[in-house]
Design a protein around this motif. Structure first.
Motif, PDB file in Angstrom:
ATOM      1  N   TYR A   1      42.646  31.019  41.580  1.00 24.01           N
ATOM      2  CA  TYR A   1      42.245  32.297  40.992  1.00 24.01           C
ATOM      3  C   TYR A   1      43.418  33.256  41.028  1.00 24.01           C
ATOM      4  CZ  TYR A   1      37.348  30.971  40.922  1.00 24.01           C
ATOM      5  OH  TYR A   1      36.169  30.351  40.648  1.00 24.01           O
ATOM      6  N   GLY A   2      43.502  34.085  40.018  1.00 25.30           N
ATOM      7  CA  GLY A   2      44.531  35.115  39.972  1.00 25.30           C
ATOM      8  C   GLY A   2      43.962  36.378  39.365  1.00 25.30           C
ATOM      9  N   LEU A   3      44.570  37.508  39.683  1.00 24.39           N
ATOM     10  CA  LEU A   3      44.105  38.784  39.147  1.00 24.39           C
ATOM     11  C   LEU A   3      44.428  38.894  37.665  1.00 24.39           C
ATOM     12  CD1 LEU A   3      45.187  41.241  41.970  1.00 24.39           C
ATOM     13  CD2 LEU A   3      42.866  40.514  41.414  1.00 24.39           C
ATOM     14  N   THR A   4      43.517  39.471  36.934  1.00 31.88           N
ATOM     15  CA  THR A   4      43.762  39.803  35.538  1.00 31.88           C
ATOM     16  C   THR A   4      44.424  41.181  35.510  1.00 31.88           C
ATOM     17  OG1 THR A   4      41.633  40.907  35.323  1.00 31.88           O
ATOM     18  CG2 THR A   4      41.699  38.540  34.795  1.00 31.88           C
ATOM     19  N   ALA A   5      44.757  41.666  34.326  1.00 34.88           N
ATOM     20  CA  ALA A   5      45.321  43.011  34.198  1.00 34.88           C
ATOM     21  C   ALA A   5      44.333  44.045  34.744  1.00 34.88           C
ATOM     22  CB  ALA A   5      45.666  43.305  32.742  1.00 34.88           C
ATOM     23  N   LEU A   6      43.054  43.852  34.475  1.00 36.67           N
ATOM     24  CA  LEU A   6      42.043  44.772  34.998  1.00 36.67           C
ATOM     25  C   LEU A   6      42.018  44.726  36.523  1.00 36.67           C
ATOM     26  CD1 LEU A   6      39.738  46.751  34.430  1.00 36.67           C
ATOM     27  CD2 LEU A   6      38.195  44.781  34.317  1.00 36.67           C
ATOM     28  N   GLY A   7      42.084  43.530  37.091  1.00 38.71           N
ATOM     29  CA  GLY A   7      42.110  43.398  38.546  1.00 38.71           C
ATOM     30  C   GLY A   7      43.347  44.053  39.151  1.00 38.71           C
ATOM     31  N   ARG A   8      44.496  43.857  38.493  1.00 36.10           N
ATOM     32  CA  ARG A   8      45.739  44.482  38.982  1.00 36.10           C
ATOM     33  C   ARG A   8      45.676  45.999  38.880  1.00 36.10           C
ATOM     34  NH1 ARG A   8      47.693  40.008  36.340  1.00 36.10           N
ATOM     35  NH2 ARG A   8      48.218  41.187  34.474  1.00 36.10           N
ATOM     36  N   SER A   9      44.875  46.513  37.961  1.00 36.13           N
ATOM     37  CA  SER A   9      44.764  47.968  37.827  1.00 36.13           C
ATOM     38  C   SER A   9      44.097  48.607  39.045  1.00 36.13           C
ATOM     39  CB  SER A   9      44.002  48.344  36.549  1.00 36.13           C
ATOM     40  OG  SER A   9      42.612  48.087  36.689  1.00 36.13           O
ATOM     41  N   LEU A  10      43.442  47.808  39.870  1.00 38.83           N
ATOM     42  CA  LEU A  10      42.829  48.314  41.104  1.00 38.83           C
ATOM     43  C   LEU A  10      43.843  48.462  42.238  1.00 38.83           C
ATOM     44  CD1 LEU A  10      39.515  46.287  41.126  1.00 38.83           C
ATOM     45  CD2 LEU A  10      39.749  48.755  40.878  1.00 38.83           C
ATOM     46  N   SER A  11      45.053  47.985  42.041  1.00 41.32           N
ATOM     47  CA  SER A  11      46.066  47.998  43.095  1.00 41.32           C
ATOM     48  C   SER A  11      46.290  49.381  43.707  1.00 41.32           C
ATOM     49  CB  SER A  11      47.379  47.418  42.573  1.00 41.32           C
ATOM     50  OG  SER A  11      48.317  47.328  43.604  1.00 41.32           O
ATOM     51  N   PRO A  12      46.432  50.456  42.918  1.00 43.81           N
ATOM     52  CA  PRO A  12      46.630  51.771  43.544  1.00 43.81           C
ATOM     53  C   PRO A  12      45.455  52.189  44.434  1.00 43.81           C
ATOM     54  CG  PRO A  12      47.142  51.875  41.197  1.00 43.81           C
ATOM     55  CD  PRO A  12      46.531  50.531  41.459  1.00 43.81           C
ATOM     56  N   VAL A  13      44.253  51.846  44.022  1.00 46.15           N
ATOM     57  CA  VAL A  13      43.068  52.187  44.814  1.00 46.15           C
ATOM     58  C   VAL A  13      43.082  51.424  46.132  1.00 46.15           C
ATOM     59  CG1 VAL A  13      40.541  52.126  44.858  1.00 46.15           C
ATOM     60  CG2 VAL A  13      41.744  52.675  42.725  1.00 46.15           C
ATOM     61  N   VAL A  14      43.391  50.135  46.065  1.00 44.89           N
ATOM     62  CA  VAL A  14      43.441  49.304  47.266  1.00 44.89           C
ATOM     63  C   VAL A  14      44.546  49.795  48.199  1.00 44.89           C
ATOM     64  CG1 VAL A  14      43.880  46.965  48.126  1.00 44.89           C
ATOM     65  CG2 VAL A  14      42.432  47.310  46.113  1.00 44.89           C
TER      66      VAL A  14
ATOM     67  N   LEU B   1      37.804  40.737  36.474  1.00 44.28           N
ATOM     68  CA  LEU B   1      38.783  41.110  37.498  1.00 44.28           C
ATOM     69  C   LEU B   1      39.714  39.963  37.874  1.00 44.28           C
ATOM     70  CD1 LEU B   1      36.440  43.202  39.791  1.00 44.28           C
ATOM     71  CD2 LEU B   1      38.169  44.056  38.202  1.00 44.28           C
ATOM     72  N   VAL B   2      39.205  38.740  37.818  1.00 46.13           N
ATOM     73  CA  VAL B   2      40.015  37.562  38.137  1.00 46.13           C
ATOM     74  C   VAL B   2      39.840  36.511  37.048  1.00 46.13           C
ATOM     75  CG1 VAL B   2      39.867  37.922  40.648  1.00 46.13           C
ATOM     76  CG2 VAL B   2      38.246  36.405  39.525  1.00 46.13           C
ATOM     77  N   ALA B   3      40.790  35.610  36.997  1.00 45.91           N
ATOM     78  CA  ALA B   3      40.709  34.466  36.084  1.00 45.91           C
ATOM     79  C   ALA B   3      40.968  33.212  36.895  1.00 45.91           C
ATOM     80  CB  ALA B   3      41.744  34.598  34.970  1.00 45.91           C
TER      81      ALA B   3
END
Length: 91
Positions: free
Chosen positions: A54-67, A40-42
């Motif tokens: 730390y920064g969001l990975t593509a997978l972590g950014r994919s959670l944005s709509p849920v958040v 989720l982060v790198a």
């Protein structure tokens, strides 16, 4: 502070040891490492000693709509709860 010295916390009337305080201080780092292991982060080491970014990975950014949906629900609930409390107050 001496090693093993008691530290008073606001959540308990029991003294906490310095190892308890250290455990609480390290908990966010452990959680970040878990998020990193889950993809989720790198982390990016910085040139400043003992600093990591730390920064969001593509997978972590994919959670944005849920958040964003959770945020919208929280804002709705907060205003709805305020209205309910206001109408329940005696005049």
């Amino acid at each position: 502070m001496r090693h093993g010295a008691a530290v008073r916390t606001s959540t308990s009337s029991q003294p906490a040891t310095s190892s308890d305080a250290r455990h609480r201080a390290l908990a966010p780092r452990r959680k970040l490492r878990e998020f990193e292991a889950d993809g989720l982060v790198a982390h990016r080491p910085r040139r400043v000693p003992s600093r990591v970014e730390y920064g969001l990975t593509a997978l972590g950014r994919s959670l944005s709509p849920v958040v964003e949906q959770l945020k919208a629900w929280g804002e709705y609930y907060r205003s709805s709860a305020r209205e309910s409390r206001a109408s329940a107050l005696p005049s």
